[in-house]
Design an enzyme around this catalytic site. Structure first.
Site, mmCIF file in Angstrom:
data_model
loop_
_atom_site.group_PDB
_atom_site.id
_atom_site.type_symbol
_atom_site.label_atom_id
_atom_site.label_comp_id
_atom_site.label_asym_id
_atom_site.label_seq_id
_atom_site.Cartn_x
_atom_site.Cartn_y
_atom_site.Cartn_z
ATOM 1 N N PHE A 1 0.843 -1.195 0.000
ATOM 2 C CA PHE A 1 0.000 0.000 0.000
ATOM 3 C C PHE A 1 0.883 1.251 0.000
ATOM 4 O O PHE A 1 1.833 1.346 0.783
ATOM 5 C CB PHE A 1 -0.897 -0.019 1.241
ATOM 6 N N ASP B 1 0.933 -4.949 8.534
ATOM 7 C CA ASP B 1 -0.183 -4.013 8.402
ATOM 8 C C ASP B 1 -1.465 -4.835 8.264
ATOM 9 O O ASP B 1 -1.623 -5.603 7.312
ATOM 10 C CB ASP B 1 0.038 -3.129 7.168
ATOM 11 N N TYR C 1 -11.083 2.451 10.481
ATOM 12 C CA TYR C 1 -12.296 2.848 9.751
ATOM 13 C C TYR C 1 -12.734 1.852 8.686
ATOM 14 O O TYR C 1 -13.715 2.078 8.008
ATOM 15 C CB TYR C 1 -12.134 4.240 9.125
ATOM 16 N N LYS C 2 -12.010 0.767 8.542
ATOM 17 C CA LYS C 2 -12.400 -0.237 7.545
ATOM 18 C C LYS C 2 -13.318 -1.250 8.229
ATOM 19 O O LYS C 2 -14.416 -0.885 8.644
ATOM 20 C CB LYS C 2 -11.156 -0.845 6.919
ATOM 21 N N ARG D 1 -12.951 -3.419 -7.199
ATOM 22 C CA ARG D 1 -12.778 -4.076 -5.902
ATOM 23 C C ARG D 1 -14.124 -4.131 -5.183
ATOM 24 O O ARG D 1 -14.811 -3.119 -5.048
ATOM 25 C CB ARG D 1 -11.759 -3.267 -5.097
HETATM 26 C C1 LIG Z 1 -6.266 1.847 4.385
HETATM 27 C C2 LIG Z 1 -4.823 1.540 4.548
HETATM 28 C C3 LIG Z 1 -3.978 2.449 5.188
HETATM 29 C C4 LIG Z 1 -4.525 3.782 5.617
HETATM 30 O O1 LIG Z 1 -3.643 4.600 6.272
HETATM 31 P P1 LIG Z 1 -4.171 5.985 6.864
HETATM 32 O O2 LIG Z 1 -3.028 6.513 7.608
HETATM 33 O O3 LIG Z 1 -5.369 5.673 7.691
HETATM 34 O O4 LIG Z 1 -4.587 6.840 5.723
HETATM 35 C C5 LIG Z 1 -2.661 2.076 5.378
HETATM 36 N N1 LIG Z 1 -2.197 0.880 4.944
HETATM 37 C C6 LIG Z 1 -2.997 -0.002 4.315
HETATM 38 C C7 LIG Z 1 -2.460 -1.327 3.852
HETATM 39 C C8 LIG Z 1 -4.325 0.313 4.081
HETATM 40 O O5 LIG Z 1 -5.121 -0.537 3.432
#
Ligand SMILES: *Cc1c(COP(=O)(O)O)cnc(C)c1O
Length: 411
Positions: A125, A196, A221-222, A370
């Site tokens: 990511f 992560d 938030y997911k 997705r």
């Molecule tokens: C959604 C997501 C993030 C989000 O990071 P934020 O700091 O909340 O913007 C980070 N890493 C992965 C793998 C994600 O899917």
């Protein structure tokens, strides 16, 4: 040909069907993006209202003690820990995933002096990679981020590797990595493993302690339904806690924040990774999200998510084959998280056309549609309707309109 009534039968037999009532979901929407923004828990507005009016509004600053605001990062962290196979005292809720990555990467480099490489994969990511790049720049070129392809990963773990940073579930394809095996490989090379959990926490069993993971971060938030921009969480294995420290040495991570001591001394345990004052309203929302998810039990969540993704793939195989879609997610459900990704050269306008029909998934560059199947808010009939509408959009070429080619700021 299968029937819509089959989907209704599956819903009738779903042991988690009643949990949908724990969320606010508008009628007529097929929501397949709970992997990007979890739905609103029904209990959340009243809880926030109480914190706003009965705590902040009435008790004012006394609320830090009277309503235990100060304990929110630890309390919410412990609730999340139960979902990710972490024993007590190892998880706190704090900051964002990005910021937590920065803190833990820096701590990992500190714990492995002389080693100069943060190792990851090319398709990780972006924010994870960007945070590592920023940290490397700050450290003046002594440290570098090395990116390899997936097959080269284990071979690239060597005596220069300080930390291996990976996503448990790939955000594009939904592929699950073997956390225990890759953590063991990192350890054999003398490196730490940082995971992560953005796309696994709250939707599939994670076993941080059992896999001997060193460090982890995850998103609020997911699947945890903590609300847009919710605080994230971080995990530090107990055996490391008193040997590493946060580079963002804010007062909430101090051993005695209210001693107002001019010198920083880290708190014992994982609390040393806190930085500033917790966002009480956002933490409250996240607490409700985690509670709402936890009611279902992680094994039942996993079973339902697997059934939903299997059903979607079966229908996609039958009905979308002639329309140029290709499955980008693993076929074996054991290797797949709670999402299914389809590749299509016209993915962007197709997804826009779907969203215009109230079937909400998302598009990821360069060609990925997705679909996330958050198990408490998705019904089997939603899966049926999504495929039905997608077939219609393809057959009528409804996607092929100029308005569907506009790129919104947030995809
Ligand atoms: C959604 C997501 C993030 C989000 O990071 P934020 O700091 O909340 O913007 C980070 N890493 C992965 C793998 C994600 O899917």
């Amino acid at each position: 040909m299968r029937e819509r009534s089959d989907a209704l039968t599956l819903d009738a037999g779903d042991p988690l069907a009643g949990h949908r009532g724990h969320f606010v979901l508008p009628d007529g929407i097929v929501y397949l993006d709970g992997n990007s923004l979890g739905a609103l828990p029904a209990a959340l507005p009243a809880r926030l209202d109480a914190v706003i009016h009965e705590q902040w509004g009435r008790d004012l600053i006394r609320s830090w003690n009277r309503h235990d605001w100060i304990d929110l990062p630890v309390r919410v962290g412990e609730a999340a820990a139960a979902l990710i196979g972490a024993g007590p005292g190892q998880v706190v809720a704090a900051d964002s995933t990005s910021v937590n990555l920065f803190k833990l990467l820096a701590a990992a480099l500190d714990a492995r002096p002389g080693r100069t490489v943060i190792l990851s994969v090319e398709d990780n990511f972006p924010t994870d990679l960007y945070m590592a790049q920023g940290l490397a720049r700050l450290l003046g070129g002594e440290v570098r981020l090395r990116l390899v392809s997936e097959p080269a990963l284990e071979g690239a773990m060597d005596e220069d590797t300080a930390v291996v940073m990976l996503s448990h579930v790939d955000f594009r394809t939904g592929r699950i990595r073997d956390m225990a095996a890759l953590t063991a490989a990192a350890h054999r090379a003398g490196a730490l493993a940082l995971w992560d959990l953005a796309h696994s926490a709250g939707v599939l069993p994670v076993a941080l302690d059992a896999a001997e993971v060193d460090l982890a971060v995850g998103c609020g938030y997911k699947y945890l339904c903590g609300g847009p921009g919710a605080p994230a969480f971080l995990y530090v294995a107990r055996r490391l806690q008193d040997r590493i420290a946060s580079p963002l040495s804010g007062w909430m991570g101090h051993v005695a924040p209210f001693a107002f001591d001019p010198a920083y001394r880290p708190a014992p345990g994982v609390s040393r990774f806190l930085c500033g004052t917790p966002a009480v309203l956002a933490m409250t929302a996240l607490e409700v999200g985690v509670e709402t998810i936890s009611l279902a039990g992680i094994d039942r969540l996993r079973a339902k998510a697997t059934a939903l993704t299997e059903y979607f793939i079966t229908l996609a195989d039958e009905r979308l084959r002639d329309h140029g879609f290709e499955l980008a997610s693993p076929r074996d459900p054991a290797d797949r998280g709670a999402q299914v990704s389809l590749r299509h050269a016209e993915g962007l306008p197709i997804m826009a056309a779907l969203v215009a029909r109230d079937v909400i998934g998302d598009f990821r560059e360069p060609d990925i549609l997705r679909f996330g199947f958050a198990p408490l808010t998705t019904r089997f009939v939603d899966v049926w309707d999504a495929v039905e509408i997608l077939v219609e959009i393809m057959e009528t070429r409804a996607w092929d309109r100029p308005e569907h080619r506009r790129r919104p700021r947030v995809t």
